[in-house]
Design a protein around this motif. Structure first.
Motif, PDB file in Angstrom:
ATOM      1  N   PRO A 223       0.805  -1.238   0.000  1.00  0.00           N
ATOM      2  CA  PRO A 223       0.000   0.000   0.000  1.00  0.00           C
ATOM      3  C   PRO A 223       0.827   1.273   0.000  1.00  0.00           C
ATOM      4  CG  PRO A 223      -0.222  -1.194   2.107  1.00  0.00           C
ATOM      5  CD  PRO A 223       0.480  -2.098   1.148  1.00  0.00           C
ATOM      6  N   SER A 224       2.121   1.186   0.385  1.00  0.00           N
ATOM      7  CA  SER A 224       2.935   2.401   0.400  1.00  0.00           C
ATOM      8  C   SER A 224       3.280   2.873  -1.002  1.00  0.00           C
ATOM      9  CB  SER A 224       4.224   2.168   1.199  1.00  0.00           C
ATOM     10  OG  SER A 224       4.963   1.111   0.623  1.00  0.00           O
ATOM     11  N   THR A 273      -7.850   4.778 -14.322  1.00  0.00           N
ATOM     12  CA  THR A 273      -8.141   5.425 -13.046  1.00  0.00           C
ATOM     13  C   THR A 273      -7.873   6.916 -13.141  1.00  0.00           C
ATOM     14  OG1 THR A 273      -5.878   4.931 -12.375  1.00  0.00           O
ATOM     15  CG2 THR A 273      -7.595   3.443 -11.597  1.00  0.00           C
ATOM     16  N   LYS A 274      -8.481   7.654 -12.232  1.00  0.00           N
ATOM     17  CA  LYS A 274      -8.217   9.081 -12.125  1.00  0.00           C
ATOM     18  C   LYS A 274      -7.399   9.371 -10.867  1.00  0.00           C
ATOM     19  CE  LYS A 274     -11.445  12.722 -12.799  1.00  0.00           C
ATOM     20  NZ  LYS A 274     -12.868  13.078 -12.936  1.00  0.00           N
ATOM     21  N   TYR A 275      -7.471   8.433  -9.927  1.00  0.00           N
ATOM     22  CA  TYR A 275      -6.817   8.620  -8.617  1.00  0.00           C
ATOM     23  C   TYR A 275      -5.876   7.455  -8.380  1.00  0.00           C
ATOM     24  CZ  TYR A 275     -10.929  11.542  -8.215  1.00  0.00           C
ATOM     25  OH  TYR A 275     -11.894  12.465  -8.454  1.00  0.00           O
ATOM     26  N   PRO A 276      -4.666   7.728  -7.854  1.00  0.00           N
ATOM     27  CA  PRO A 276      -3.773   6.605  -7.555  1.00  0.00           C
ATOM     28  C   PRO A 276      -4.389   5.686  -6.512  1.00  0.00           C
ATOM     29  CG  PRO A 276      -2.755   8.734  -6.988  1.00  0.00           C
ATOM     30  CD  PRO A 276      -4.139   9.024  -7.436  1.00  0.00           C
ATOM     31  N   ARG A 277      -4.049   4.416  -6.579  1.00  0.00           N
ATOM     32  CA  ARG A 277      -4.560   3.511  -5.546  1.00  0.00           C
ATOM     33  C   ARG A 277      -3.525   2.442  -5.197  1.00  0.00           C
ATOM     34  NH1 ARG A 277      -8.016   1.238  -9.825  1.00  0.00           N
ATOM     35  NH2 ARG A 277      -7.098  -0.740 -10.422  1.00  0.00           N
ATOM     36  N   ALA A 278      -3.673   1.928  -3.979  1.00  0.00           N
ATOM     37  CA  ALA A 278      -2.843   0.817  -3.531  1.00  0.00           C
ATOM     38  C   ALA A 278      -3.270  -0.422  -4.309  1.00  0.00           C
ATOM     39  CB  ALA A 278      -3.042   0.603  -2.037  1.00  0.00           C
ATOM     40  N   LEU A 391      -2.526   3.115   4.481  1.00  0.00           N
ATOM     41  CA  LEU A 391      -1.579   2.648   5.487  1.00  0.00           C
ATOM     42  C   LEU A 391      -0.144   2.755   4.981  1.00  0.00           C
ATOM     43  CD1 LEU A 391      -3.263  -0.639   6.731  1.00  0.00           C
ATOM     44  CD2 LEU A 391      -3.485   1.685   7.636  1.00  0.00           C
ATOM     45  N   ASP A 392       0.746   3.111   5.900  1.00  0.00           N
ATOM     46  CA  ASP A 392       2.180   3.080   5.618  1.00  0.00           C
ATOM     47  C   ASP A 392       2.681   1.636   5.623  1.00  0.00           C
ATOM     48  OD1 ASP A 392       4.993   4.380   5.737  1.00  0.00           O
ATOM     49  OD2 ASP A 392       4.973   2.972   7.422  1.00  0.00           O
ATOM     50  N   ASN A 393       2.119   0.834   6.514  1.00  0.00           N
ATOM     51  CA  ASN A 393       2.484  -0.592   6.573  1.00  0.00           C
ATOM     52  C   ASN A 393       1.352  -1.312   7.285  1.00  0.00           C
ATOM     53  OD1 ASN A 393       3.217  -1.243   9.544  1.00  0.00           O
ATOM     54  ND2 ASN A 393       4.156   0.744   9.151  1.00  0.00           N
ATOM     55  N   TRP A 394       1.355  -2.645   7.211  1.00  0.00           N
ATOM     56  CA  TRP A 394       0.181  -3.406   7.655  1.00  0.00           C
ATOM     57  C   TRP A 394       0.012  -3.489   9.162  1.00  0.00           C
ATOM     58  CZ3 TRP A 394      -3.779  -3.898   4.729  1.00  0.00           C
ATOM     59  CH2 TRP A 394      -3.613  -3.905   3.337  1.00  0.00           C
ATOM     60  N   GLY A 490      -4.606  11.283   0.503  1.00  0.00           N
ATOM     61  CA  GLY A 490      -3.656  11.130  -0.596  1.00  0.00           C
ATOM     62  C   GLY A 490      -2.268  10.725  -0.124  1.00  0.00           C
ATOM     63  N   LYS A 491      -2.129  10.439   1.181  1.00  0.00           N
ATOM     64  CA  LYS A 491      -0.808  10.071   1.704  1.00  0.00           C
ATOM     65  C   LYS A 491      -0.883   8.739   2.448  1.00  0.00           C
ATOM     66  CE  LYS A 491       0.473  14.893   2.445  1.00  0.00           C
ATOM     67  NZ  LYS A 491       0.513  15.949   3.452  1.00  0.00           N
ATOM     68  N   ASN A 492       0.313   8.242   2.819  1.00  0.00           N
ATOM     69  CA  ASN A 492       0.413   7.044   3.652  1.00  0.00           C
ATOM     70  C   ASN A 492       0.634   7.471   5.095  1.00  0.00           C
ATOM     71  OD1 ASN A 492       1.577   6.113   0.790  1.00  0.00           O
ATOM     72  ND2 ASN A 492       0.631   4.402   1.854  1.00  0.00           N
ATOM     73  N   VAL A 493      -0.023   6.783   6.008  1.00  0.00           N
ATOM     74  CA  VAL A 493       0.011   7.220   7.402  1.00  0.00           C
ATOM     75  C   VAL A 493       0.467   6.129   8.361  1.00  0.00           C
ATOM     76  CG1 VAL A 493      -1.737   9.021   7.418  1.00  0.00           C
ATOM     77  CG2 VAL A 493      -2.435   6.620   7.571  1.00  0.00           C
ATOM     78  N   THR A 494       0.941   6.609   9.513  1.00  0.00           N
ATOM     79  CA  THR A 494       1.177   5.740  10.673  1.00  0.00           C
ATOM     80  C   THR A 494       0.295   6.263  11.806  1.00  0.00           C
ATOM     81  OG1 THR A 494       2.919   7.142  11.541  1.00  0.00           O
ATOM     82  CG2 THR A 494       3.594   5.397  10.016  1.00  0.00           C
ATOM     83  N   THR A 495       0.204   5.477  12.873  1.00  0.00           N
ATOM     84  CA  THR A 495      -0.590   5.897  14.026  1.00  0.00           C
ATOM     85  C   THR A 495      -0.051   7.199  14.611  1.00  0.00           C
ATOM     86  OG1 THR A 495      -1.222   3.629  14.484  1.00  0.00           O
ATOM     87  CG2 THR A 495      -1.370   5.166  16.315  1.00  0.00           C
ATOM     88  N   SER A 496       1.280   7.384  14.557  1.00  0.00           N
ATOM     89  CA  SER A 496       1.853   8.643  15.085  1.00  0.00           C
ATOM     90  C   SER A 496       1.275   9.855  14.377  1.00  0.00           C
ATOM     91  CB  SER A 496       3.368   8.672  14.900  1.00  0.00           C
ATOM     92  OG  SER A 496       3.933   7.510  15.373  1.00  0.00           O
TER      93      SER A 496
END
Ligand SMILES: [Zn+2]
Length: 531
Positions: A223-224, A273-278, A391-394, A490-496
């Motif tokens: 997903p990143s 597609t019009k939007y990037p996706r994982a 998600l940045d990672n699983w 539009g970004k990858n996230v972590t819990t922080s």
């Protein structure tokens, strides 16, 4: 995703289905076991040897290394690949239902993030690669399970764009992923016997989390790395085969930009597609699918697909099963901000799959999941939490499932004046009283790969958000949710990222709160609400 275990999150039928979970095996891999060797300081001896301390000066830009075979996901270390970011996949394939084979090519347009002498892509070993080119030149490649290692004729400097084209064929199956809690990939609906010509719903479909794409095309399957997709699918229609009917349709995410029928019976569909996706958010289906366009909801075009017959045509009727997309979009837009895409729809498979998955802008449903209004709410909420914010990672899965599950309760609260969400959330806790260990043995903030879709990730995740709401108050809580979507869409996230957002909006130090709710084994007591 909603699995069969959690199809009815509004407590009621919840408890009985949860009691048969049997999840949370003791043998799950702890993240510590997957970490690499910690950094060791240089030895005394090295410090005494000046020559060893002053290696030949090396220009970093002249060093080219092999890209890693994974992006370093703590749960699935081999998933995805290091050293490059995909911009777009150009997939051009032909599906032959009679032999269950797929053949064609996938071109990966990417940009390097490191100096690469070689790089990997993910693809199941049963898909046979016949040739690879990089920037038009034939490249050497080797196979290692579900990794293809590509060695281009010239090194690829960091920051350069490249195109890698893979020609391949094979019988797509399940995605091969060690520790996967769930089989995803390419599914074929088949009649039991070759003589069964009543196979009106036989078809093909793809879904799977955390991986499904590597089952059918070369991919950086993490997903990143989000990318655009162009999928060109051809199927030779053969009227003599009832499961290859000329009326059958190919459906996937994105926009149908062309459909053409050749004289030889080949039909080709092109979607973009019009939007990037994982990559795990790709779905596709080929079979007896019927399209239905609902009225525009402001900026959003609703376009649904259902496998029919024998699904009743009435399933396209708004409120047939008691769900109402208009109100769902209104509530979520109000709570989270504008819908991040411009189309949405459901894709219903005429099979009881025991789940639905929030595949981007086109959520795929088994027929059993489809009949549960709460699942529609859940998958729509994922378009914000999981798809727009990725998600940045699983290990961060609760940022998807906890949010989508709590969104179901938020939706009920918004549309039903008599609904008491505080009572409902207390009921969630009591529903787990007899099976307390379901919430107390798996910390939702780090559940481990086997428990990726455990009850704790969904319900303790949702309870974490509810407890947060009680802790910081409604105004700050909802302002934080909106700011989180605004800042990290539009970004990858972590819990922080989420914690820092809430701390920024509230001005409070919430480290201890989140540690207890997300990472302690024992779930804290739900605080008393002021209302
Ligand atoms: Zn979900």
């Amino acid at each position: 995703m909603s699995t069969g275990k959690y199809l009815t999150p509004i407590v009621g039928g919840l408890l009985s289905s949860l009691l048969v979970l049997g999840c949370g095996e003791e043998t799950r891999t702890s993240p510590d076991e997957t970490q690499t060797t910690p950094y060791s300081p240089p030895s005394e001896q090295l410090e005494e040897d000046p020559a060893a301390l002053t290696p030949e000066p090396t220009d970093a830009s002249s060093i080219f290394l092999a890209g890693s075979k994974g992006v370093g996901d703590p749960y699935f270390p081999n998933l995805g690949n290091g050293g490059y970011d995909v911009t777009r996949y150009l997939i051009q394939v032909t599906w032959t239902p009679s032999s269950l084979t797929l053949r064609g090519s996938t071109t990966i347009e990417a940009e390097t993030t490191d100096n690469l002498s070689s790089f990997n892509v993910d693809l199941n070993p049963n898909m046979h690669v016949s040739s690879v080119t990089v920037n038009g030149d034939a490249a050497d490649f080797t196979r290692e399970s579900s990794e293809i290692i590509v060695k281009p004729v010239s090194n690829l400097p960091a920051g350069s764009e490249f195109q890698a084209r893979f020609t391949y064929n094979g019988e797509p199956g399940m995605s091969l992923l060690e520790n996967a809690p769930f089989d995803g990939g390419w599914f074929n609906q088949l009649s039991d016997t070759a003589e069964d010509f009543s196979c009106s719903s036989c078809g093909t479909y793809v879904y799977g989390e955390p991986s499904s794409s590597m089952a059918w095309h070369p991919v950086n399957d993490h997903p990143s790395d989000r990318a655009q997709f162009r999928i060109e699918m051809s199927v030779k229609m053969d009227p003599s085969q009832l499961w290859n009917n000329p009326d059958w349709e190919f459906v996937t995410n994105g926009f149908l930009i062309d459909k053409r029928k050749a004289e030889n019976g080949m039909t080709t569909w092109i979607y973009e597609t019009k939007y990037p996706r994982a990559p795990y958010l790709t779905t596709l289906a080929f079979g007896s699918f019927v399209e239905f366009e609902e009225a525009n909801l402001g900026d959003v075009q609703l376009r649904h697909w259902a496998q029919s017959p024998p699904l009743p045509v009435d399933i396209f009727e708004v409120d047939f099963f008691g769900f109402d997309y208009r109100s769902m979009f209104e509530v979520f837009t109000d709570l989270f901000g504008p819908y991040p895409f411009d189309t949405y729809g459901y894709l219903v498979i005429n099979e009881d799959l025991g789940l639905a998955l929030e595949t981007q802008t086109l959520s795929i449903f088994g027929y059993d999941a489809f009949q549960q209004p709460g699942v529609h709410v859940h998958e729509l909420a994922h378009q914000w939490f999981g798809n727009h914010i990725t998600l940045d990672n699983w290990s961060e899965i609760w940022l998807n499932e906890g949010f989508a599950t709590y969104s179901q309760f938020l939706y009920e609260e918004a549309v039903n004046p008599d609904y008491d969400i505080y009572y409902a959330m207390r009921n969630v806790v009591s529903a787990f009283e007899d099976e307390e260990q379901l919430l107390n043995k798996v910390p939702p903030g780090d559940p481990g790969p086997e428990d990726l879709f455990s009850a704790s990730v969904y319900f303790r995740g949702a309870l974490t958000l509810h407890a947060l709401r009680i802790e910081i108050g409604d105004e700050v809580f909802f302002a934080s949710l909106r700011k989180y979507v605004e800042d990290f869409g539009g970004k990858n996230v972590t819990t922080s990222d989420f914690i820092e957002t809430v701390e920024g909006v509230s001005g409070e130090d919430l480290e201890d709160f989140f540690n207890r709710w997300l990472y302690d084994l024992e779930m804290p007591t739900l605080p008393l609400a002021s209302n």
